[in-house]
Design an enzyme around this catalytic site. Structure first.
Site, PDB file in Angstrom:
ATOM      1  N   CYS A   1      13.942  -9.528  -0.239  1.00 37.07           N
ATOM      2  CA  CYS A   1      12.557  -9.896  -0.540  1.00 37.07           C
ATOM      3  C   CYS A   1      12.526 -11.150  -1.421  1.00 37.07           C
ATOM      4  O   CYS A   1      13.543 -11.538  -1.998  1.00 37.07           O
ATOM      5  CB  CYS A   1      11.828  -8.736  -1.207  1.00 37.07           C
ATOM      6  SG  CYS A   1      12.144  -8.546  -2.968  1.00 37.07           S
TER       7      CYS A   1
ATOM      8  N   ASP B   1     -10.842   8.362  -5.121  1.00 33.34           N
ATOM      9  CA  ASP B   1     -10.589   9.744  -5.476  1.00 33.34           C
ATOM     10  C   ASP B   1     -11.733  10.233  -6.357  1.00 33.34           C
ATOM     11  O   ASP B   1     -12.501   9.436  -6.902  1.00 33.34           O
ATOM     12  CB  ASP B   1      -9.248   9.864  -6.192  1.00 33.34           C
ATOM     13  CG  ASP B   1      -8.705  11.284  -6.184  1.00 33.34           C
ATOM     14  OD1 ASP B   1      -9.357  12.164  -5.603  1.00 33.34           O
ATOM     15  OD2 ASP B   1      -7.629  11.503  -6.771  1.00 33.34           O
TER      16      ASP B   1
ATOM     17  N   ALA C   1      -2.042  18.372  -3.381  1.00 33.33           N
ATOM     18  CA  ALA C   1      -1.187  19.111  -4.315  1.00 33.33           C
ATOM     19  C   ALA C   1       0.273  19.167  -3.874  1.00 33.33           C
ATOM     20  O   ALA C   1       0.959  20.176  -4.087  1.00 33.33           O
ATOM     21  CB  ALA C   1      -1.737  20.512  -4.548  1.00 33.33           C
TER      22      ALA C   1
ATOM     23  N   CYS D   1      18.533  -6.632  -1.633  1.00 32.03           N
ATOM     24  CA  CYS D   1      17.263  -6.717  -0.923  1.00 32.03           C
ATOM     25  C   CYS D   1      16.959  -8.181  -0.630  1.00 32.03           C
ATOM     26  O   CYS D   1      17.220  -9.041  -1.483  1.00 32.03           O
ATOM     27  CB  CYS D   1      16.164  -6.099  -1.795  1.00 32.03           C
ATOM     28  SG  CYS D   1      14.484  -6.371  -1.206  1.00 32.03           S
TER      29      CYS D   1
ATOM     30  N   ASP E   1     -12.248  18.783  -4.916  1.00 33.46           N
ATOM     31  CA  ASP E   1     -11.494  19.951  -4.485  1.00 33.46           C
ATOM     32  C   ASP E   1     -10.616  20.433  -5.641  1.00 33.46           C
ATOM     33  O   ASP E   1     -10.544  19.785  -6.682  1.00 33.46           O
ATOM     34  CB  ASP E   1     -10.638  19.613  -3.265  1.00 33.46           C
ATOM     35  CG  ASP E   1      -9.602  18.549  -3.578  1.00 33.46           C
ATOM     36  OD1 ASP E   1      -9.986  17.483  -4.132  1.00 33.46           O
ATOM     37  OD2 ASP E   1      -8.412  18.748  -3.289  1.00 33.46           O
TER      38      ASP E   1
ATOM     39  N   CYS F   1      14.039 -10.792  -4.934  1.00 37.78           N
ATOM     40  CA  CYS F   1      15.484 -10.598  -4.986  1.00 37.78           C
ATOM     41  C   CYS F   1      16.263 -11.819  -4.514  1.00 37.78           C
ATOM     42  O   CYS F   1      17.462 -11.939  -4.808  1.00 37.78           O
ATOM     43  CB  CYS F   1      15.865  -9.364  -4.169  1.00 37.78           C
ATOM     44  SG  CYS F   1      15.195  -7.841  -4.861  1.00 37.78           S
TER      45      CYS F   1
END
Length: 494
Positions: A281, A93, A196, A279, A128, A284
């Site tokens: 994963c 960025d 934005a 979850c 920008d 978890c």
């Protein structure tokens, strides 16, 4: 055509694509998540993001690197890839976020793009102006003009193999967003962030996000890869993909972990309030809420960040699979039921059904009707439009039931909510072999009546009789006046 982006599968405006990033020597499959890496504070190392979570691309801030002496020295000496230890593609960025937050920054598009190229960025970004929502039109137009000047400056910079973003601004003015999309697409730049939108997402204005993104997409070409800037919560990936977004960036995995927040595809939970971890994963399955809470602050933050990443990347994979099999709208409907803002976003998406239909596949798997909004899907709109191509004989019966044993009609067609009428020969074609519940809401019948009206308008010489199963008054009122109706449910009672 932009050689960097190739579409491999599509579902409406959504697509699975391949973004070739020549400077990194990698090809990124989209939709893709770009984890945000703070160059000053790395919660999860970029190497782990790549090896453990499958990140092919990440985003960091070149303005912070440029204005922090030790980071700048390291980046210029080592190069960005070695400094971050990341083998995939790196997006940088420009400082536009800082510009929006603080009002000014000490760099120009030319300076920051040259710096990004110097330190080895793979996709750079000009300076920008991220115009926030709901500003005056005068401000939006002035700042959009400044952004378009930045794109012109970016085109003039020799960036070598580094791809360059062309942000699409315009605040909440959809005509300005479409104009900005057309202008960005006319440049020689490569990737197209819709900018934005973070204030919209933070305030759960998903419907407005859909409207401005759909407008930007109308201006951009199909070969333009679209990045939805700041969209990092998994609950909205399916919705954003459905409106045509290909790239997402997420700092949420780390920021939420720092605040003790646990991501799910339906929202955000506070760890302190969880009795279970819903979850599968690794985090978890190795912990329960008590053991997570018992970790020291740093370990707990890291564990939550890992969970958040697992959930986020899993949803990206789920979205890709849904696009490939043509079931993304079903996934969007599932996600829409989780939060009122998601429901508003889905309804806004269906306001753009014509735009979606123009890009939709003709045939998929099975159409599942799961909510009143299903009656507004692009497939229903397409069927109604195609009814105008069909010719009917002088006397045609449209019926929800099979062909009666004794009748004096020239033809008998099926009629099924929400699609409306069709000849029996099409009953096994997509989407007319849809799965629908026994208990349909009035919008499904109104949509079917709209289909009857489309067929009647295309065949004014035909006398139509509709045999319906107790349709609601709203649907019957939507029928043309000269369509004869018979309530077959009443006949059954006799």
């Amino acid at each position: 055509m932009r050689d960097a982006f190739e579409i491999r599968a599509s579902d409406g405006l959504a697509r699975v694509g391949r973004l070739t990033v020549p400077r990194a020597g990698v090809t990124v499959e989209t939709p893709a998540l770009m984890p945000v890496v703070n160059p000053n504070l790395q919660t999860i190392s970029p190497r782990r993001l790549h090896e453990e979570f499958g990140a092919e691309i990440l985003i960091t801030n070149s303005y912070i690197i440029r204005t922090t002496d030790d980071l700048r020295e390291r980046a210029e000496r080592q190069g960005l890839h070695e400094m971050l230890d990341f083998p995939g593609a790196i997006v940088t960025d420009s400082g536009s976020f800082q510009l929006a937050e603080y009002g000014e920054i000490d760099t120009t598009t030319t300076e920051i793009l040259e710096f990004q190229r110097e330190i080895g960025s793979d996709i750079g970004t000009p300076v920008d102006i991220p115009t926030p929502p709901d500003v005056s039109r005068e401000q939006a137009e002035e700042e959009l003009a400044a952004t378009e000047e930045a794109l012109a400056d970016a085109e003039a910079v020799d960036t070598g193999e580094m791809l360059v973003n062309a942000p699409v601004q315009g605040s909440t003015y959809t005509d300005l967003r479409e104009q900005a999309g057309k202008h960005a697409a006319s440049t020689e730049l490569d990737v197209f962030p819709v900018g934005a939108v973070v204030p919209l997402l933070n305030s759960y204005r998903y419907d407005d996000m859909i409207d401005v993104t759909a407008a930007a997409k109308r201006g951009l070409g199909a070969d333009c890869p679209v990045h939805l800037f700041g969209a990092g919560h998994p609950m909205m990936f399916a919705l954003a993909a459905a409106v045509g977004c290909d790239l997402f960036d997420s700092a949420a995995y780390a920021l939420y972990a720092r605040d003790g927040r646990y991501l799910t595809v339906s929202g955000t939970e506070q760890l302190d309030e969880l009795s279970y971890l819903p979850c599968p994963c690794p985090i978890c399955t190795e912990h329960d809420p008590d053991s997570l809470r018992a970790l020291d602050e740093r370990e707990r933050e890291n564990a939550l960040a890992e969970h958040n990443l697992h959930v986020t990347f899993a949803e990206i994979r789920r979205v890709r699979q849904a696009i490939r099999e043509g079931s993304l709208m079903e996934l969007v409907e599932q996600r829409a039921r989780a939060h009122p803002a998601s429901a508003d976003g889905y309804k806004a998406l269906l306001d753009h059904a014509e735009q979606l239909e123009a890009n939709d596949r003709v045939s998929k798997g099975t159409f599942f009707y799961t909510s009143p909004e299903s009656a507004r899907r692009p497939e229903v709109l397409r069927h109604h439009e195609r009814l105008a191509r069909l010719e009917t004989p002088e006397r045609t019966l449209l019926t929800e039931f099979g062909e009666p044993a004794d009748h004096d009609h020239d033809a008998v067609w099926r009629v099924e909510p929400p699609f409306g009428p069709f000849p029996p020969s099409l009953s096994e074609t997509y989407p007319l072999h849809a799965e629908t519940p026994e208990r349909l809401e009035p919008p499904a019948y109104v949509a079917a009546a709209d289909g009857v009206a489309s067929l009647a308008e295309a065949n004014p010489e035909t006398t139509f009789t509709l045999g319906h199963d107790g349709w609601p008054e709203a649907a019957l009122a939507a029928l043309p006046a000269d369509v004869v109706t018979e309530d077959l449910s009443e006949l059954g009672e006799d």
